[in-house]
Write an enzyme that holds these catalytic residues in place. Structure first.
Site, PDB file in Angstrom:
ATOM      1  N   ASP A  44      37.018   4.753  12.204  1.00  0.00           N
ATOM      2  CA  ASP A  44      35.827   3.910  12.150  1.00  0.00           C
ATOM      3  C   ASP A  44      34.601   4.799  12.216  1.00  0.00           C
ATOM      4  O   ASP A  44      34.371   5.476  13.221  1.00  0.00           O
ATOM      5  CB  ASP A  44      35.849   2.921  13.324  1.00  0.00           C
ATOM      6  CG  ASP A  44      34.773   1.855  13.212  1.00  0.00           C
ATOM      7  OD1 ASP A  44      34.066   1.829  12.187  1.00  0.00           O
ATOM      8  OD2 ASP A  44      34.644   1.043  14.144  1.00  0.00           O
ATOM      9  N   ASP A 138      33.280   1.301   5.873  1.00  0.00           N
ATOM     10  CA  ASP A 138      33.239   2.424   6.809  1.00  0.00           C
ATOM     11  C   ASP A 138      34.427   2.495   7.765  1.00  0.00           C
ATOM     12  O   ASP A 138      34.366   3.213   8.772  1.00  0.00           O
ATOM     13  CB  ASP A 138      31.937   2.370   7.619  1.00  0.00           C
ATOM     14  CG  ASP A 138      31.810   1.092   8.442  1.00  0.00           C
ATOM     15  OD1 ASP A 138      32.559   0.136   8.181  1.00  0.00           O
ATOM     16  OD2 ASP A 138      30.950   1.054   9.348  1.00  0.00           O
ATOM     17  N   GLU A 139      35.507   1.794   7.478  1.00  0.00           N
ATOM     18  CA  GLU A 139      36.672   1.893   8.356  1.00  0.00           C
ATOM     19  C   GLU A 139      37.948   1.621   7.571  1.00  0.00           C
ATOM     20  O   GLU A 139      37.941   0.928   6.555  1.00  0.00           O
ATOM     21  CB  GLU A 139      36.566   0.933   9.547  1.00  0.00           C
ATOM     22  CG  GLU A 139      36.510  -0.525   9.182  1.00  0.00           C
ATOM     23  CD  GLU A 139      36.525  -1.440  10.400  1.00  0.00           C
ATOM     24  OE1 GLU A 139      37.317  -1.198  11.336  1.00  0.00           O
ATOM     25  OE2 GLU A 139      35.741  -2.399  10.411  1.00  0.00           O
TER      26      GLU A 139
END
Length: 390
Positions: A44, A138-139
């Protein structure tokens, strides 16, 4: 893997109880009894939007930064950790955020730039394993089973090296969760931010979860939390005390999920994007979206992405599927049959017809669109023959 510790700076496996890494002299060593035996990771990125903006504007490195609307309208899409120290949080109004942190610099979101960095980050992950399941820009989850045989490093080392490359090549940071399933890997990645590395092993799961609020479990949003509270269930340990039959009777299929998750059991696999059965694209919002106009703006680029992937794979879709997820994680899936197509406009038109029926003021946190019932052009029926019933 015999190393008992991991250097978080150079990804070396460190034997013994030395306080420093013999390879790079770092003190950032991590130890856990199951460290090198766990295969599932969750990465993350830390305050992703704000970190990218600070990367591109070094003069803001030590200052509070808020990514969102202007000084008077809109909400916070993301904020750096300096701003968080003043109480700023995502989804807060910009006005309230500036009341709490008046010295913050406000930057309008640049989604195209963030997506580009997100794609670069995914490429780094996929260099270590093809089993990368992106959750948002973003993860992602990673299944690193077999990485030791391929690369002579443990999954823990692979994750540390991936994040090291994020910092070296992309100048962003990320936090790592490592476990034996997706549920606990995701939870672990939130335990030590920013630049964190946390592990929840097989011996940790149930005992770690027991005192936590039920909202720590995937799928437990505000609506389900209220239902659980009505039944006297506020902590995961309360779920652990319940019989599976009782939970299923009370909460349906979700009851079985709660029974398993509360015990740290999760059999979901890491699923990379696949074109074998469907082609789709989705976007998770940083704040709830309620209006048809805002949702439709997100739908067009997703439809165009699906069309490009169909073109690249040489496929046509015969059904368009719209996916929506509410703020309490209820997932809605609607579909419509179309003539075999890879046209972005056709996909978008079908998606909009489905969206107009669902956009009734409810708050959504995710939207997606895709094509199923795929076929190759040379096997698709001729539309004119279908028209005349031949």
């Amino acid at each position: 893997m015999t190393g008992s510790a991991l250097c978080r700076d150079c990804a070396a496996a460190v034997r013994g109880d030395s306080p420093r890494c013999p390879k790079c002299d770092s003190r950032r060593l991590f130890r856990h009894p199951e460290l090198h035996a766990l295969p599932i990771g969750h990465i993350d990125c830390d305050s992703f939007y704000a970190t990218v903006e600070k990367r591109d504007r070094p003069e803001l490195a030590s200052l509070p930064v808020i990514v969102g609307g202007d000084d008077h309208r809109g909400v916070v899409a993301a904020c750096c950790y300096v701003a968080r120290m003043s109480g700023v949080r995502s989804a807060m109004t910009i006005r309230e955020a500036l009341d709490r942190c008046p010295d913050a610099t406000i930057i309008r979101p640049n989604i195209a730039k963030y997506k580009e960095v997100g794609h670069q980050a995914r490429a780094i992950m996929e260099a270590f394993t093809p089993l990368v399941e992106p959750i948002s820009i973003d993860e992602a989850y990673l299944d690193l089973t077999g990485v030791e045989e391929r690369l002579s490093i443990s999954p823990a080392q692979a994750l540390a090296e991936i994040v090291h490359r994020f910092e070296r090549d992309l100048r962003i940071t990320a936090s790592i969760g490592l476990s034996y399933n997706k549920l606990l890997a995701k939870i672990a990645s939130d335990l030590d931010k920013p630049r964190g590395f946390s592990v929840l092993g097989r011996a940790d799961g149930a005992a770690f979860l027991a005192p936590k609020r039920v909202t720590i479990l995937w799928g437990v949003g505000p609506a389900l939390e209220r239902r659980l509270f009505t039944d006297g269930i506020t902590r995961v340990g309360d779920l652990q005390d319940k019989d599976e039959h009782w939970l299923v009777k009370r909460y349906g299929a979700m009851g079985r999920v709660l029974f398993n998750f509360s015990r740290g059991e999760d059999n979901r696999r890491v699923q990379p994007e696949s074109v074998s059965k469907s082609v789709s694209s989705e976007e998770t919002f940083d704040w709830d979206v309620t209006t048809l106009s805002a949702l439709s703006q997100e739908l067009r680029p997703l439809a165009e992405k699906v069309a490009r992937r169909l073109e690249r794979e040489g496929l046509l879709g015969r059904s368009v599927v719209l996916k929506l997820k509410t703020r309490d994680f209820q997932q809605l899936t609607r579909s419509r049959r179309v003539e075999p197509t890879r046209s972005a406009e056709t996909i978008l038109a079908a998606g909009m017809a489905l969206l107009e029926r669902e956009a009734d003021g409810r708050a959504f946190r995710l939207i997606g669109i895709g094509c199923t019932d795929l076929t190759h052009p040379d096997s698709a029926p001729d539309p004119e023959l279908d028209l005349f019933g031949a």
